[in-house]
Scaffold this motif. Sequence first.
Motif, short mmCIF file in Angstrom:
data_model
loop_
_atom_site.label_atom_id
_atom_site.label_comp_id
_atom_site.label_asym_id
_atom_site.label_seq_id
_atom_site.Cartn_x
_atom_site.Cartn_y
_atom_site.Cartn_z
N ALA A 26 -3.01 8.31 -3.92
CA ALA A 26 -4.17 9.14 -4.28
C ALA A 26 -4.09 9.58 -5.74
CB ALA A 26 -4.27 10.34 -3.35
N ASP A 27 -2.96 9.33 -6.39
CA ASP A 27 -2.87 9.61 -7.84
C ASP A 27 -3.58 8.54 -8.66
OD1 ASP A 27 -0.83 7.95 -6.69
OD2 ASP A 27 0.29 8.00 -8.59
N ARG A 28 -3.94 7.44 -8.01
CA ARG A 28 -4.59 6.34 -8.73
C ARG A 28 -6.11 6.53 -8.72
NH1 ARG A 28 -1.66 1.21 -7.78
NH2 ARG A 28 0.41 1.55 -8.70
N ILE B 128 14.67 -0.15 0.52
CA ILE B 128 14.71 0.30 -0.89
C ILE B 128 14.05 1.66 -1.02
CG2 ILE B 128 13.92 -0.21 -3.23
CD1 ILE B 128 13.84 -3.16 -2.46
N ARG B 129 12.96 1.87 -0.26
CA ARG B 129 12.19 3.12 -0.36
C ARG B 129 12.78 4.23 0.50
NH1 ARG B 129 10.17 0.85 -4.42
NH2 ARG B 129 9.17 -1.12 -4.00
N MET B 130 13.84 3.91 1.24
CA MET B 130 14.35 4.89 2.21
C MET B 130 15.78 5.31 1.89
SD MET B 130 12.78 3.03 5.60
CE MET B 130 11.14 2.32 5.52
N THR C 7 0.82 -1.22 0.00
CA THR C 7 0.00 0.00 0.00
C THR C 7 0.85 1.27 0.00
OG1 THR C 7 -0.20 -0.31 2.39
CG2 THR C 7 -2.08 -0.96 1.07
N GLY C 8 2.16 1.11 0.24
CA GLY C 8 3.04 2.28 0.22
C GLY C 8 3.52 2.69 1.60
N LYS C 9 3.52 1.76 2.54
CA LYS C 9 3.92 2.07 3.92
C LYS C 9 5.35 2.59 3.98
CE LYS C 9 2.99 -2.15 5.14
NZ LYS C 9 2.38 -2.61 3.87
N SER C 10 6.28 1.88 3.33
CA SER C 10 7.69 2.29 3.40
C SER C 10 7.89 3.65 2.73
CB SER C 10 8.59 1.26 2.74
OG SER C 10 8.46 0.01 3.38
N SER C 11 7.25 3.85 1.60
CA SER C 11 7.38 5.13 0.90
C SER C 11 6.86 6.26 1.79
CB SER C 11 6.58 5.11 -0.40
OG SER C 11 6.89 3.96 -1.16
N LEU C 12 5.79 5.97 2.50
CA LEU C 12 5.20 6.96 3.40
C LEU C 12 6.10 7.21 4.62
CD1 LEU C 12 2.51 8.41 3.03
CD2 LEU C 12 1.45 6.66 4.45
N ILE D 236 0.04 11.09 -1.68
CA ILE D 236 0.80 10.48 -2.78
C ILE D 236 2.24 10.42 -2.29
CG2 ILE D 236 1.44 10.59 -5.23
CD1 ILE D 236 -0.94 12.52 -5.63
N ALA D 237 2.60 9.27 -1.71
CA ALA D 237 3.92 9.17 -1.07
C ALA D 237 5.04 9.44 -2.05
CB ALA D 237 4.08 7.80 -0.42
N LEU D 238 4.86 9.03 -3.29
CA LEU D 238 5.94 9.19 -4.27
C LEU D 238 6.26 10.65 -4.55
CD1 LEU D 238 5.26 6.36 -6.87
CD2 LEU D 238 6.81 6.40 -4.90
N1 LIG Z 1 1.24 5.44 -7.81
C1 LIG Z 1 1.76 5.43 -6.61
N2 LIG Z 1 2.56 4.43 -6.27
C2 LIG Z 1 3.09 4.43 -5.00
C3 LIG Z 1 2.79 5.46 -4.07
N3 LIG Z 1 3.43 5.17 -2.92
C4 LIG Z 1 4.10 4.03 -3.13
N4 LIG Z 1 3.91 3.58 -4.38
C5 LIG Z 1 4.47 2.38 -5.01
O1 LIG Z 1 3.89 1.24 -4.43
C6 LIG Z 1 4.84 0.17 -4.36
C7 LIG Z 1 4.93 -0.34 -2.94
O2 LIG Z 1 5.46 0.70 -2.12
P1 LIG Z 1 6.10 0.43 -0.71
O3 LIG Z 1 6.37 1.75 -0.08
O4 LIG Z 1 7.22 -0.52 -0.83
O5 LIG Z 1 4.86 -0.29 -0.02
P2 LIG Z 1 4.81 -1.11 1.36
O6 LIG Z 1 3.43 -0.99 1.87
O7 LIG Z 1 5.91 -0.67 2.26
O8 LIG Z 1 5.09 -2.58 0.85
P3 LIG Z 1 5.42 -3.86 1.75
O9 LIG Z 1 6.41 -3.43 2.82
O10 LIG Z 1 6.01 -4.82 0.78
O11 LIG Z 1 4.12 -4.32 2.32
C8 LIG Z 1 6.14 0.74 -4.87
O12 LIG Z 1 6.29 0.36 -6.22
C9 LIG Z 1 5.97 2.22 -4.74
O13 LIG Z 1 6.73 2.94 -5.68
C10 LIG Z 1 1.92 6.51 -4.48
O14 LIG Z 1 1.59 7.45 -3.75
N5 LIG Z 1 1.44 6.43 -5.75
#
Ligand SMILES: Nc1nc2c(ncn2[C@@H]2O[C@H](COP(=O)(O)OP(=O)(O)OP(=O)(O)O)[C@@H](O)[C@H]2O)c(=O)[nH]1
Lengths: 338, 133
Positions: free
Chosen positions: A193-195, A97-99, A56-61, A251-253
Amino acid sequence: MTSSLSQQILNRKRRAIARLITYVENNHPKAQQALSELYPHTGQAHLVGVTGAPGTGKSSLVNEIAKAYRRQDISVAILAIDPTSPFSGGAILGDRIRMRELTGDPGVFIRSMASRGNLGGLARAAHDAIKVLDAAGFEVILIETVGAGQSEVEIARTAHTVLVVEAPGLGDDIQAIKAGILEIADIFVVNKADRPGADKTAATLKTMLELGRNKTQQIMHHGALMTINNPLPPSQDDNNPGWQIPVIQTIALKGDGVEGLMAAISNHRQRLIDSGELSKRNRARLADELEALLQAELMRRLTVHVPAETLSDIIAKLVARSLSPYNAMQIILEDYCS
Amino acid sequence: MIERKIRVLVAKPGLDGHDRGAKVVARALRDAGMEVIYTGLRQTPEMIAESALQEDVDVVGLSILSGAHMTLLPVIAQKLKEAEMDHALLVVGGIIPDEDIAPLQEAGVHAVFAPGTSTQDIVSFIKKNVSLN
Ligand SMILES: Nc1nc2c(ncn2[C@@H]2O[C@H](COP(=O)(O)OP(=O)(O)OP(=O)(O)O)[C@@H](O)[C@H]2O)c(=O)[nH]1
Ligand SMILES: [Mg+2]
């Protein structure tokens, strides 16, 4: 007397912090002494749990939240927990990877942890690792867990502020319902939220919060009136009067919506302090921790005395129905625990 | 009771593109019961040393296909030493000419795996040579 290991941790020596977390994970005898010495220095950090379905994007967040804290010059530690493979006992821990951007900042410390099988074991290791980071003086500790297994949810639950992360497009239903993690949310985040579908996901969550207002409801079941517990969370958190659970889109990205999320976290913390709930939660957590420690230690003390053959004989009798589990328990306790 | 697991940092230093090989190795190590911290692409020597330190790993495994091994690896070995992480096993996979192997070992690299090395060989090398702390 403070040992040099704990002294180094109080001085925020990174090698020592990493070392003690390894001892904690490995159940190394050195861990208990150091943790006891560090204990008076804990209890300062704000613990933020970040949980939700995989991907869901936890690490990115977490990366964005940490960056936002760093802009305010607040130090941040991150504990990222991923499941151990039940087949091999190994794990791939990929949250770093996300950090990337955070590595090299002395105000940040990131540690990945595998869940390593047993339920109580993970909770103990995670809480002890949090204490190490807390004693080292990190002001905020972000704890990422996949909201799937019971113990992962438990760990997130014990944070002061719990973020439950959802994303659109994971299917029609809100993903988290099954795992029972909606009930623990202090703040909902609809990431990605971009989706397409983000507004719908947010609206669904808000509706559920509304519906959850009446905690119990009565239904007719086979002609009888029954009271059932409403499985949905209340929009007004009963445990934290005056707190309205917000639903925040991000939108974490791109970092969009993170400012609003930071404000929500800070408001929640303030609310916890003002209502006296913070000290209540801390107290409850420590009581749980003591109970878990006692349980584990009592079990250990009991089971070391019971020979494996005796236990296997007893189990054979259970299988043959010549002894009931209750009687077996009494026999074991009488023979080995008096 | 002490419950040890071998912890391995898998990283891809330098600027070259894909990490398929690194991912295959990461999975093989996991399947052999190790905990693999996967950090992904474009890691600088500083990032690798800092991640190895925070994660307190026993092994640092790198994949280098760009040909930059002679510039990158000695720096990485040096940074690991500065981070007091030189007890960790440093292993590298990639296209590395035979004549470069001796100087790399001199610089602190413990093993070089050529493309086509079976993952089983990598697993056995690590299990045999790792010093668990
Ligand atoms: N379109 C979009 N993609 C995102 C966003 N945030 C994260 N992603 C993508 O979603 C994928 C998973 O992101 P992670 O941050 O690794 O998600 P996670 O919840 O930590 O994943 P796990 O630890 O494996 O459960 C990656 O390919 C990110 O680039 C966002 O805001 N928008
Ligand atoms: Mg993650």
